[in-house]
Design a protein around this motif. Sequence first.
Motif, PDB file in Angstrom:
ATOM      1  N   ASN A 127       7.380  25.309  53.962  1.00  0.00           N
ATOM      2  CA  ASN A 127       7.001  26.723  54.021  1.00  0.00           C
ATOM      3  C   ASN A 127       7.639  27.547  52.915  1.00  0.00           C
ATOM      4  O   ASN A 127       7.961  28.702  53.119  1.00  0.00           O
ATOM      5  CB  ASN A 127       7.378  27.330  55.386  1.00  0.00           C
ATOM      6  N   CYS A 128       7.793  26.952  51.748  1.00  0.00           N
ATOM      7  CA  CYS A 128       8.447  27.699  50.663  1.00  0.00           C
ATOM      8  C   CYS A 128       7.509  28.733  50.053  1.00  0.00           C
ATOM      9  O   CYS A 128       7.965  29.684  49.433  1.00  0.00           O
ATOM     10  CB  CYS A 128       8.962  26.749  49.589  1.00  0.00           C
ATOM     11  N   GLY A 129       6.199  28.546  50.211  1.00  0.00           N
ATOM     12  CA  GLY A 129       5.247  29.546  49.731  1.00  0.00           C
ATOM     13  C   GLY A 129       4.886  29.411  48.274  1.00  0.00           C
ATOM     14  O   GLY A 129       4.132  30.222  47.745  1.00  0.00           O
ATOM     15  N   ALA A 130       5.381  28.385  47.596  1.00  0.00           N
ATOM     16  CA  ALA A 130       5.101  28.223  46.167  1.00  0.00           C
ATOM     17  C   ALA A 130       3.612  28.023  45.918  1.00  0.00           C
ATOM     18  O   ALA A 130       3.072  28.483  44.909  1.00  0.00           O
ATOM     19  CB  ALA A 130       5.883  27.043  45.613  1.00  0.00           C
ATOM     20  N   CYS A 131       2.928  27.344  46.842  1.00  0.00           N
ATOM     21  CA  CYS A 131       1.506  27.055  46.680  1.00  0.00           C
ATOM     22  C   CYS A 131       0.683  28.341  46.664  1.00  0.00           C
ATOM     23  O   CYS A 131      -0.135  28.569  45.766  1.00  0.00           O
ATOM     24  CB  CYS A 131       1.035  26.126  47.797  1.00  0.00           C
ATOM     25  N   VAL A 132       0.928  29.191  47.638  1.00  0.00           N
ATOM     26  CA  VAL A 132       0.162  30.444  47.747  1.00  0.00           C
ATOM     27  C   VAL A 132       0.504  31.357  46.570  1.00  0.00           C
ATOM     28  O   VAL A 132      -0.356  32.055  46.035  1.00  0.00           O
ATOM     29  CB  VAL A 132       0.456  31.128  49.102  1.00  0.00           C
ATOM     30  N   GLU A 133       1.757  31.313  46.152  1.00  0.00           N
ATOM     31  CA  GLU A 133       2.186  32.126  45.008  1.00  0.00           C
ATOM     32  C   GLU A 133       1.519  31.658  43.718  1.00  0.00           C
ATOM     33  O   GLU A 133       1.079  32.470  42.903  1.00  0.00           O
ATOM     34  CB  GLU A 133       3.715  32.041  44.898  1.00  0.00           C
ATOM     35  N   ALA A 134       1.383  30.360  43.554  1.00  0.00           N
ATOM     36  CA  ALA A 134       0.791  29.841  42.326  1.00  0.00           C
ATOM     37  C   ALA A 134      -0.715  30.057  42.296  1.00  0.00           C
ATOM     38  O   ALA A 134      -1.318  30.162  41.234  1.00  0.00           O
ATOM     39  CB  ALA A 134       1.094  28.350  42.191  1.00  0.00           C
ATOM     40  N   CYS A 135      -1.322  30.133  43.485  1.00  0.00           N
ATOM     41  CA  CYS A 135      -2.776  30.230  43.573  1.00  0.00           C
ATOM     42  C   CYS A 135      -3.252  31.568  43.028  1.00  0.00           C
ATOM     43  O   CYS A 135      -2.693  32.617  43.325  1.00  0.00           O
ATOM     44  CB  CYS A 135      -3.227  30.086  45.024  1.00  0.00           C
ATOM     45  N   ARG A 136      -4.312  31.521  42.218  1.00  0.00           N
ATOM     46  CA  ARG A 136      -4.796  32.746  41.583  1.00  0.00           C
ATOM     47  C   ARG A 136      -5.970  33.348  42.342  1.00  0.00           C
ATOM     48  O   ARG A 136      -6.457  34.416  41.987  1.00  0.00           O
ATOM     49  CB  ARG A 136      -5.172  32.439  40.141  1.00  0.00           C
TER      50      ARG A 136
END
Lengths: 337, 206
Positions: free
Chosen positions: A259-268
Motif C-alpha cells: 500500500n505504498c501508493g507508488a503505482c497510483v502516483e506514477a499513473c498518469r
Amino acid sequence: MGRSNRSIDKERDGRSMRKGHGGIFSRAKRHLVQLFAALLYNLDFQGIATMSVGRAPSKGVCAPGLHCYSCPGAVAACPVGALQQALASASLPMGFYVGGTLLAFGALAGRTICGWACPFGFLQDMIDKVGRAMHLPEVRKDTWSRRLSWLKYFMLALVIAGPVVTLMTHDLGKPLFCSFVCPAGTLPGIALVAASPSLQSMVGVLFSWKVSLLLALIVAALFVYRPFCRFLCPLGALYGFFNRFCLLRYTVDTEACTNCGACVEACRMDVKQVGDRECIQCGACKSVCEFGAIRFSVGVRKRDASPAAPAASDNEANVKTGATPSHGDESKPPRTA
Amino acid sequence: MANSNQIPHGKSTGISPKIILAIVAVVLVAAFAGISLLTGGNAKDSDDYAGMGSRTQSSQSADSGSSASSSEAPDVTLNLVDGSQRQLSDSRGHVVILSFWATWCPYCIEEMPDIQQITKDYEGVEAILVNCGEDAATVEDFMAENPYDFTWVLDEDYAVQSAYPTSGIPYTLVIDAEGNVVKAFSGSKASGMYNDFAAAVEEAMK
C-alpha cells in the motif's frame, strides 16, 4: 516552470531503473503494439493512395478501438459509429450484433484496448512524447481532472441518446457524436477535404468547429496526458465498466502489496486504484512497483484490492513476505479475502 | 542528480490546469475564427467533379484533371426498382439530378425533400436516386414510407457508383440535357442543399 515536473520524472525514471530494464522495455513494447494496431486498422493502402473511402466487406466488422469508418485506410468499422448506426436504424439484429461485439471486446480486454490498440490513443501518446521532449510543463492529474473525467460519461450518453432522440424528433436517427465531437473522424475529414475541391466548396461552420476541436485537443495533449481518452472518449467510458473483470488486465497481488501508493502516483490517468475504470492497462504501475506486486494477468481471477492511498496498516509484515518471492512466483494465486 | 527541491508525491506541480484550460480555449476560438475565414466565403466552383477520388481509374481518366466547365457524365445501365432496365443516356433532352444514397445515410435522406422541391419548381427536371449496395426489399420499404416522385435505381454491386468518382455519399450530380455534368456535390450542408441544387439546375438550363 518545468523544473519541478522534471524532478518527478527523474525520480520516476530512477525507480524504474532500480527495477532493471523492465520499465523502459515494456513501454517501448507497448508503443510497438500500438503502432502495429494502427497499421492493422489502416490496411486499405489503395484507399489511402486514391483518398477514397473503401467499401470492403470487412467494414461490416467493428475494430476494437475508436477509428473512423471514413478514414481512407480503414478496413473495419468504428464501434462507436456502429453503435449509433444500430440505434438510428432501430434494427434489432444490428443492435444485437454491435452490442454483442462491444460486450465481447469489453469482456476480453476492457480498456486494455485504449492502452494498446487504439490509434487515437497512440497518437496522443506520441504527442505527449513531443510535449515531454520539448520540456513543456505537464499538468498532472488532480481534483480538476477527476471531475473532468466524468464528462466522458456524458459523451457516452450522447452516443446513445443522439440517434434515439433524433429518430424520435425528426424520424431520422443521426450520429451526433460523430457529427459534432469525434476528433478521430476529423483527421481523415481534413485529408479528404484537402484532396477534394468539391468537398472544399461544401465545408462550413461544422468543419471549422471540428478542426478547431481537434487542434485544441492536440495542444492540450502536449500538456495533459491523453486528454481525449480521460475526458471525452465514450468508448473508453464504456470499456471502463469492464476493467474489473476483463480477461486481459493488470492485477495487484495483495500479499505482495505494501500500500505504498507508488503505482497510483506514477499513473498518469485519473486512476485511484490499479485497474479501476480509468485504467488503460499501460503497465506504468508495474515498472514502478518495488515489490513486484503488479503483473499482467490473463484469464479470470478473483477481484483484488490495490492501494488507494498509502496506508499504515500491517505494512512491515507485507514488505518482508512480499518483496522477495514475488519475482519467481508468478503463478501464486491471489489471496482469498 | 540529488535534488534540493524534492516534490512530494501526488501534488500537481508547475503550471496550473487553469492556464492550460485557458490556452486550449484560446486555441479553440482562434482556430475556429481562422478556419472559418479560410474556408468561409469559399464559394469557388468545383467545376470538374473529381469528387472524392475513384477506385476505378478507367472511369476517372475520362474526366479527371479536366478544367473544363463541364464534362460528360459516364453512361451507365440503370436497374430500376420495378425490374426494368434503361440507360442513363436515355434521359438526354432534359436536366437530371443524379443522387447516390442509402437507407443508413441520414444526410442522404435529408437531401430528398430538397431534390423533390427542385423537380416541382423547375419543370422537366428528373431525379434519379441510385441506392448504394442495398437490396430491393430494403429500398421498397423505404419508398413505401417516403413516397417521393423519383426514378429509383438499385445498385447492389456498386456498378453505377463505380462509374462515378465518388466513394462517399451523399453524392449528387446535376446533368444537363446534353448529358454533361454541370456540378457535383460531395456531402451535404447542414443548412440544406436547395439553393445549391437550384443554382446548378439553372446553370444546366442555360
